[in-house]
Design an enzyme around this catalytic site. Structure first.
Site, mmCIF file in Angstrom:
data_model
loop_
_atom_site.group_PDB
_atom_site.id
_atom_site.type_symbol
_atom_site.label_atom_id
_atom_site.label_comp_id
_atom_site.label_asym_id
_atom_site.label_seq_id
_atom_site.Cartn_x
_atom_site.Cartn_y
_atom_site.Cartn_z
ATOM 1 N N ARG A 1 0.849 -1.193 0.000
ATOM 2 C CA ARG A 1 0.000 0.000 0.000
ATOM 3 C C ARG A 1 0.879 1.235 0.000
ATOM 4 O O ARG A 1 1.793 1.348 0.813
ATOM 5 C CB ARG A 1 -0.842 0.066 1.282
ATOM 6 C CG ARG A 1 -1.964 -0.860 1.338
ATOM 7 C CD ARG A 1 -2.984 -0.466 2.378
ATOM 8 N NE ARG A 1 -2.489 -0.055 3.684
ATOM 9 C CZ ARG A 1 -3.258 0.308 4.685
ATOM 10 N NH1 ARG A 1 -4.580 0.340 4.528
ATOM 11 N NH2 ARG A 1 -2.769 0.661 5.842
ATOM 12 N N ASP B 1 0.721 -3.484 11.969
ATOM 13 C CA ASP B 1 1.154 -3.819 10.598
ATOM 14 C C ASP B 1 1.589 -5.282 10.568
ATOM 15 O O ASP B 1 2.592 -5.672 11.173
ATOM 16 C CB ASP B 1 2.315 -2.899 10.196
ATOM 17 C CG ASP B 1 2.682 -3.079 8.734
ATOM 18 O OD1 ASP B 1 2.599 -2.111 7.976
ATOM 19 O OD2 ASP B 1 3.043 -4.227 8.343
ATOM 20 N N THR C 1 -1.526 7.464 -0.148
ATOM 21 C CA THR C 1 -2.806 7.357 -0.866
ATOM 22 C C THR C 1 -3.604 6.119 -0.431
ATOM 23 O O THR C 1 -4.795 6.030 -0.699
ATOM 24 C CB THR C 1 -2.558 7.238 -2.377
ATOM 25 O OG1 THR C 1 -1.839 6.010 -2.611
ATOM 26 C CG2 THR C 1 -1.746 8.409 -2.913
ATOM 27 N N ASP D 1 5.164 -6.103 9.241
ATOM 28 C CA ASP D 1 6.211 -5.689 10.191
ATOM 29 C C ASP D 1 6.259 -6.626 11.391
ATOM 30 O O ASP D 1 7.341 -6.948 11.899
ATOM 31 C CB ASP D 1 5.954 -4.252 10.668
ATOM 32 C CG ASP D 1 6.318 -3.231 9.601
ATOM 33 O OD1 ASP D 1 7.018 -3.589 8.644
ATOM 34 O OD2 ASP D 1 5.880 -2.071 9.736
HETATM 35 C C1 PRP Z 1 -0.787 -4.940 4.313
HETATM 36 C C2 PRP Z 1 -1.573 -6.233 4.348
HETATM 37 C C3 PRP Z 1 -2.390 -6.150 3.092
HETATM 38 C C4 PRP Z 1 -2.687 -4.663 2.992
HETATM 39 C C5 PRP Z 1 -4.089 -4.417 3.458
HETATM 40 O O1 PRP Z 1 0.275 -5.053 3.450
HETATM 41 O O2 PRP Z 1 -0.758 -7.384 4.413
HETATM 42 O O3 PRP Z 1 -1.721 -6.598 1.928
HETATM 43 O O4 PRP Z 1 -1.761 -3.998 3.877
HETATM 44 O O5 PRP Z 1 -4.457 -3.100 3.268
HETATM 45 P P1 PRP Z 1 -5.614 -2.665 2.264
HETATM 46 O O6 PRP Z 1 -6.757 -3.609 2.472
HETATM 47 O O7 PRP Z 1 -5.933 -1.270 2.690
HETATM 48 O O8 PRP Z 1 -5.056 -2.722 0.877
HETATM 49 P P2 PRP Z 1 1.360 -3.868 3.267
HETATM 50 O O9 PRP Z 1 0.900 -2.914 2.221
HETATM 51 O O10 PRP Z 1 1.686 -3.296 4.616
HETATM 52 O O11 PRP Z 1 2.603 -4.625 2.649
HETATM 53 P P3 PRP Z 1 3.586 -5.701 3.343
HETATM 54 O O12 PRP Z 1 2.806 -6.996 3.507
HETATM 55 O O13 PRP Z 1 4.688 -5.847 2.357
HETATM 56 O O14 PRP Z 1 4.014 -5.150 4.677
HETATM 57 N N1 URA Z 2 -2.248 -3.430 6.836
HETATM 58 C C1 URA Z 2 -1.861 -3.967 8.018
HETATM 59 O O1 URA Z 2 -0.859 -4.693 8.087
HETATM 60 N N2 URA Z 2 -2.564 -3.642 9.117
HETATM 61 C C2 URA Z 2 -3.651 -2.859 9.082
HETATM 62 O O2 URA Z 2 -4.267 -2.617 10.147
HETATM 63 C C3 URA Z 2 -4.035 -2.317 7.841
HETATM 64 C C4 URA Z 2 -3.327 -2.623 6.741
#
Ligand code: PRP
Ligand code: URA
Length: 209
Positions: free
Chosen positions: A104, A200, A108, A203
Site C-alpha cells: 500500500r 502492521d 494514498t 512488520d
Molecule cells: C498490508 C496487508 C495487506 C494490505 C491491506 O500489506 O498485508 O496486503 O496492507 O491493506 P488494504 O486492504 O488497505 O489494501 P502492506 O501494504 O503493509 O505490505 P507488506 O505486507 O509488504 O508489509
Molecule cells: N495493513 C496492516 O498490516 N494492518 C492494518 O491494520 C491495515 C493494513
C-alpha cells in the site's frame, strides 16, 4: 452475491487475541499466523466436492473419498500472506503456490503491484488468495483483478482480520468471491489501519520497523 464467513471457533478467537497483544514476540506472532490460517482453511475447504475411489486396505477392497475436480492453488499476497500459505500447506501439501507482490502506498493507501508469478495451470485450479489483513480492501481487490485478467475464475479470499470497509469494498468489486474472516473488527483509523487490529502484519511477522 458472495458469502462472507466470520469464524466463531474458540481456537481462532483465542489465537487472534494473542496476536493483537503488542508484546507478542515476532516468533510467536509468525507461528500464530500459520496456525490461524490453517484453521480458517479448514472452514474454507468445507464445500470442496468429493468423489468415490476404489482402494485396497491391508484387509479388503473399499470405497473411499478423495477431493474431486479442480486441484488447489494458494496465492499469498506478499509479504504478509506468505506465512498464511505456509500454514495452509500443512493441510494441503499438494497445493501449488502463486505469488502476488503488493504494497500500500502509505499516503494514498492505493495498492501497488510489484510481482506476479502463478502456476501455468492456475486457471484450471481452485484458488485461495490469502492475506492477514483486509483493511481498505484495495490490495485484495487488485490482486483478485490480476488473477481474473489471467483467466482465473474460482477464487476464495482468506484473511485473519477484516474491517467492515474492506469487506464492503471487496464484495462490491468481486461479488463472486467468498470471503473467510478470522475476526471482523470495528473500523479503519485515519491512516487506514484496522481498529482494534494488530498493527502492521508484515512488520510484526518479519520484525521490520
Ligand atoms: C498490508 C496487508 C495487506 C494490505 C491491506 O500489506 O498485508 O496486503 O496492507 O491493506 P488494504 O486492504 O488497505 O489494501 P502492506 O501494504 O503493509 O505490505 P507488506 O505486507 O509488504 O508489509
Ligand atoms: N495493513 C496492516 O498490516 N494492518 C492494518 O491494520 C491495515 C493494513
Amino acid at each position: 452475491m458472495s458469502k462472507v464467513i466470520v469464524m466463531d471457533h474458540p481456537l481462532i478467537q483465542h489465537k487472534i487475541g494473542i496476536m493483537r497483544v503488542k508484546t507478542t514476540s515476532t516468533k510467536e506472532f509468525r507461528d500464530l499466523v500459520s496456525e490461524v490460517a490453517m484453521l480458517i482453511c479448514y472452514e474454507a475447504t468445507r464445500d470442496l466436492p468429493l468423489a468415490d475411489i476404489e482402494i485396497e486396505t491391508p484387509l479388503v477392497k473399499a470405497t473411499v473419498k478423495e477431493i474431486a475436480g479442480k486441484k488447489l492453488c494458494i496465492v499469498p499476497i506478499l509479504r504478509a500472506g506468505l506465512h498464511m500459505a505456509d500454514g495452509i500447506l500443512n493441510l494441503i501439501p499438494n497445493a501449488k503456490v502463486g505469488h502476488i507482490g503488493m504494497y500500500r502506498n502509505e499516503e494514498t493507501l492505493e495498492p501497488v503491484e510489484y510481482f506476479c508469478k502463478l502456476p501455468s495451470d492456475a486457471a484450471e485450479r481452485e484458488i485461495f488468495v490469502v492475506d492477514p489483513m483486509l483493511a481498505t480492501g484495495g490490495s485484495a481487490a487488485a490482486a483478485i483483478s490480476q488473477l481474473k485478467s489471467r483467466g482465473i475464475q474460482r477464487i476464495h479470499f482468506l484473511c485473519l482480520i477484516a474491517a467492515p470497509e474492506g469487506v464492503k469494498f471487496l464484495q462490491e468489486k468481486h461479488p463472486d468471491v467468498d470471503i473467510y474472516i478470522g475476526a471482523l473488527d470495528e473500523r479503519l483509523n485515519e491512516q487506514g489501519y484496522i481498529l482494534p487490529g494488530l498493527g502492521d502484519a508484515g512488520d510484526r511477522i518479519y520484525g521490520t520497523k
